[in-house]
Enzyme design. Structure first.
Site, PDB file in Angstrom:
ATOM      1  N   GLU A 258      -5.739 -95.914 -49.909  1.00  0.00           N
ATOM      2  CA  GLU A 258      -5.389 -95.727 -48.494  1.00  0.00           C
ATOM      3  C   GLU A 258      -4.406 -96.834 -48.164  1.00  0.00           C
ATOM      4  O   GLU A 258      -4.777 -97.993 -48.006  1.00  0.00           O
ATOM      5  CB  GLU A 258      -6.643 -95.804 -47.611  1.00  0.00           C
ATOM      6  CG  GLU A 258      -6.398 -95.366 -46.179  1.00  0.00           C
ATOM      7  CD  GLU A 258      -6.157 -96.533 -45.242  1.00  0.00           C
ATOM      8  OE1 GLU A 258      -4.970 -96.725 -44.868  1.00  0.00           O
ATOM      9  OE2 GLU A 258      -7.102 -97.218 -44.888  1.00  0.00           O
ATOM     10  N   CYS A 292      -4.406 -99.663 -39.680  1.00  0.00           N
ATOM     11  CA  CYS A 292      -3.502 -98.832 -40.489  1.00  0.00           C
ATOM     12  C   CYS A 292      -3.101 -97.547 -39.769  1.00  0.00           C
ATOM     13  O   CYS A 292      -2.081 -96.948 -40.090  1.00  0.00           O
ATOM     14  CB  CYS A 292      -4.146 -98.498 -41.820  1.00  0.00           C
ATOM     15  SG  CYS A 292      -5.774 -97.739 -41.670  1.00  0.00           S
TER      16      CYS A 292
END
Length: 449
Positions: A258, A292
């Site tokens: 990720e 993020c």
């Protein structure tokens, strides 16, 4: 660690094979409070030898942990979950001290973090196999699922606890063992989780934690290239993800990544503007902009632009930047001076390209790594620009037109889309991106794979 009642969970050593250990060469990493610059304590500066020891311990422990029943793992993970709930205040305070986020936000992170342990505890007993019809009368085709082995887990500082449990919960539930490298900025949350895992009854060697900063390249390489390690799970920047991916490829390891995002946030003229403003605040300023999935590019249709911009600026002006332990604080510091320098460069670059600073745009004077919450304004076009990025983790848009909702959601080149919401992550839905934002998904499971 000064100014904390959470000393019972504070550990200043790494955790390998059920033991609290210091670095063989005696080195340490200094951890500071980003809000005050105060020293919180030190953790070991470990190297490749300690990494090898941790991997060996995980490999040895897998021989027995991998053979435990799903019910057994469920029960232990639920003990882990309950301990995290019981120590919510202490764990949250540790997060606030080392990361800077408000105590309220830190308590929310611990609840979020614990939810992965609960979720995967329940999934452990649902690790179903599959029967596939055979074309031959004397053959039966059966698919079973087995733990892959030792998992290397590398995590970032923006969610010191949750980024670990989202990976660790899945590994433990499946019957895997783990070696964890937490970030040097926020290692105490990881070490506190190790202490709770011990109390929950997780056997020695099943969870190992290696703290490092100067030796991160060597340790990271060992965690990716060791033949004992069978899977790598990483959350962090795209450049680092590419490097780790290359290392893991040397032994064709399974890998979950990720990586970075550059999320677009689109407001159409039929949107509920007040709701869109709240959504923008929720996803852009969560974590003081250090997540993020934060919206990095906000696009507003011209006919509602002025209304949206003024309302957003008004809300942001009311933010109070400060120490996370102060109950009046709404937004907290950047993690360190490098982050402040990066934000400053972004603002200066945007202004040089014609953007107007509506709110903020400068560093806060005094101690701590504080930067004022900032709103910049400029005019551009939309969908093509939203997709004009090498990464594609998340995207957001606000509209009340059902047809537009489906068209835009399907057109955005991202792994996750928030429609009329700025918050998209929890344990029951898949988390991950497309393009250079990563490989695979975390959190929920798919019954079809």
């Amino acid at each position: 660690m000064a100014s904390t009642n959470a000393n019972v969970l504070i550990k200043y050593q790494s955790y390998i094979d059920g033991k609290w250990v210091s670095a063989k060469e005696g080195g340490t990493i200094l951890v500071t409070n980003p809000a005050t610059d105060e020293e919180l304590g030190t953790v070991p500066e470990m190297g490749i030898e300690e990494a090898k020891s941790a991997i060996a311990a995980a490999g040895k422990a897998f021989a027995s942990w991998g053979k435990t029943t799903a019910r057994h793992r469920h029960d232990i993970l639920m003990k882990f979950y309950n301990l995290m709930q019981e120590h919510n205040d202490d764990l949250a305070r540790i997060i606030t001290l080392e990361n800077g986020k408000t105590l309220t936000e830190a308590k929310g992170e611990n609840a979020y973090s614990a939810s992965f342990m609960e979720w995967y505890a329940e999934e452990a007993v649902r690790t179903y196999g599959e029967h596939i019809p055979s074309p031959f009368t004397n053959i039966r085709n059966v698919v079973i699922k087995q733990p892959v082995g030792v998992v290397s887990i590398l995590t970032p500082w923006n969610f010191p606890s949750a980024m670990i449990t989202r990976k660790l919960g899945a590994a433990l539930a499946a019957g895997c063992t783990a070696v964890i490298k937490p970030p040097p900025e926020t290692p105490f949350s990881a070490l506190a989780l190790a202490e709770l895992s011990r109390r929950a009854g997780i056997p020695d060697g099943v969870i190992n934690i290696v703290t490092t900063q100067k030796n991160v390249i060597e340790v990271g390489r060992e965690m990716c290239e060791s033949k004992t390690v069978k899977k790598v799970s990483f959350t962090g920047s795209t450049p680092v993800a590419k490097s780790l991916y290359g290392m893991a490829a040397s032994t064709l390891k399974k890998i979950s990544i990720e990586a970075g995002g550059n999320a677009p946030f689109i407001v159409f003229d039929d949107a509920d503007i007040d709701k869109a403003v709240e959504g923008a605040i929720a996803c852009k300023f969560r974590g003081s902009g250090q997540t993020c999935v934060c919206a990095n590019r906000i696009y507003v249709q011209s006919s509602v632009y002025a209304d949206f911009a003024s309302k957003l600026a008004e809300k942001v002006t009311a933010f109070r930047v400060g120490n996370g332990l102060d109950e009046t604080t709404t937004h907290w510091p950047s993690i360190h001076e490098k982050a402040i320098s990066k934000v400053t460069r972004h603002v200066e670059d945007a202004v040089s390209r014609g953007a107007q600073v509506l709110v903020g745009g400068k560093r806060v004077d005094g101690v701590g790594a504080f930067f004022t919450p900032t709103v910049l304004s400029e005019k551009k076009e939309v969908i093509a620009l939203a997709n004009d990025a090498d990464v594609g983790l998340a995207g957001y848009f606000f509209s009340r037109d059902v047809g537009r909702v489906w068209r835009v959601a399907e057109a955005l080149e991202v792994g996750m889309v928030g429609t009329n919401t700025g918050l998209i992550s929890h344990a029951t839905i898949p988390f991950g991106g497309v393009k250079e934002s990563g490989i695979g998904r975390e959190a929920t499971v798919s019954r079809s794979t």
